[in-house]
Write a protein that holds these residues in place. Structure first.
Motif, PDB file in Angstrom:
ATOM      1  N   ARG A 114     -29.438  63.772  30.607  1.00 29.39           N
ATOM      2  CA  ARG A 114     -29.506  65.035  29.852  1.00 29.39           C
ATOM      3  C   ARG A 114     -28.188  65.815  29.967  1.00 29.39           C
ATOM      4  NH1 ARG A 114     -34.609  65.709  27.993  1.00 29.39           N
ATOM      5  NH2 ARG A 114     -36.345  65.072  29.298  1.00 29.39           N
ATOM      6  N   GLY A 132     -38.972  61.776  26.932  1.00 35.81           N
ATOM      7  CA  GLY A 132     -38.723  62.132  25.540  1.00 35.81           C
ATOM      8  C   GLY A 132     -37.419  61.605  24.980  1.00 35.81           C
ATOM      9  N   MET A 133     -36.829  60.611  25.630  1.00 37.82           N
ATOM     10  CA  MET A 133     -35.587  59.999  25.164  1.00 37.82           C
ATOM     11  C   MET A 133     -35.911  58.707  24.426  1.00 37.82           C
ATOM     12  SD  MET A 133     -33.274  60.461  28.545  1.00 37.82           S
ATOM     13  CE  MET A 133     -33.214  62.010  29.405  1.00 37.82           C
ATOM     14  N   GLU A 134     -34.921  58.186  23.718  1.00 37.92           N
ATOM     15  CA  GLU A 134     -35.101  56.950  22.974  1.00 37.92           C
ATOM     16  C   GLU A 134     -34.048  55.928  23.397  1.00 37.92           C
ATOM     17  OE1 GLU A 134     -34.948  55.319  18.359  1.00 37.92           O
ATOM     18  OE2 GLU A 134     -34.542  57.434  18.767  1.00 37.92           O
ATOM     19  N   GLN A 172     -38.394  57.061  28.002  1.00 36.95           N
ATOM     20  CA  GLN A 172     -39.432  57.391  27.026  1.00 36.95           C
ATOM     21  C   GLN A 172     -40.350  58.490  27.544  1.00 36.95           C
ATOM     22  OE1 GLN A 172     -41.113  53.503  26.239  1.00 36.95           O
ATOM     23  NE2 GLN A 172     -39.839  53.237  24.418  1.00 36.95           N
ATOM     24  N   PRO A 223     -34.692  63.279  19.969  1.00 30.54           N
ATOM     25  CA  PRO A 223     -34.551  62.723  21.322  1.00 30.54           C
ATOM     26  C   PRO A 223     -33.119  62.250  21.603  1.00 30.54           C
ATOM     27  CG  PRO A 223     -35.682  61.157  19.886  1.00 30.54           C
ATOM     28  CD  PRO A 223     -35.492  62.423  19.098  1.00 30.54           C
TER      29      PRO A 223
END
Length: 124
Positions: free
Chosen positions: A114, A26-28, A23, A2
């Motif tokens: 992104r 799909g990121m942290e 989240q 991520p």
């Protein structure tokens, strides 16, 4: 793996909102700050791919703190309620990858993060 982001905003609800959006995408979120001093003293410790920051934190100019990060390994995205065109120009001059208004759909913030993490050309 991520995308790791660090969030700097002085409003707890904004930090939590960004965390939830990140989240869900799909990121942290690896860390956060609520003051300019917190950004300067801690962001590098978390090795984020992207720093997402508000223009002002606790009445201080957060953009001014970004001068310290020119040439760092992480990219910067401004996510703000302040719509002053001068802030956009300053952010661009400081090497920020993107400038997103808080009135924008969450998808725009996710896309900006992104793009920044991937090293895509800056739209600024």
């Amino acid at each position: 793996m991520p995308v790791k982001i660090f969030v700097a905003d002085d409003q707890p609800i904004a930090r939590e909102g960004i965390r939830k959006v990140a989240q869900d995408a799909g990121m942290e979120v690896v860390g956060h700050a609520n003051t300019v001093d917190n950004i300067v003293n801690t962001v590098s410790d978390f090795s984020p791919a992207v720093l997402v920051t508000e223009v002002r934190l606790g009445g201080q100019d957060a953009l001014k703190s970004l001068e310290k990060f020119t040439g760092h390994e992480f990219k910067m995205v401004v996510f703000t309620a302040y719509t002053n065109p001068t802030n956009i120009a300053r952010a661009a001059a400081l090497g920020c990858h993107d400038f997103i208004f808080k009135t924008s759909p969450s998808e725009l913030l996710v896309a900006a993060i992104r793009r920044a993490a991937s090293g895509a050309p800056t739209p600024l």
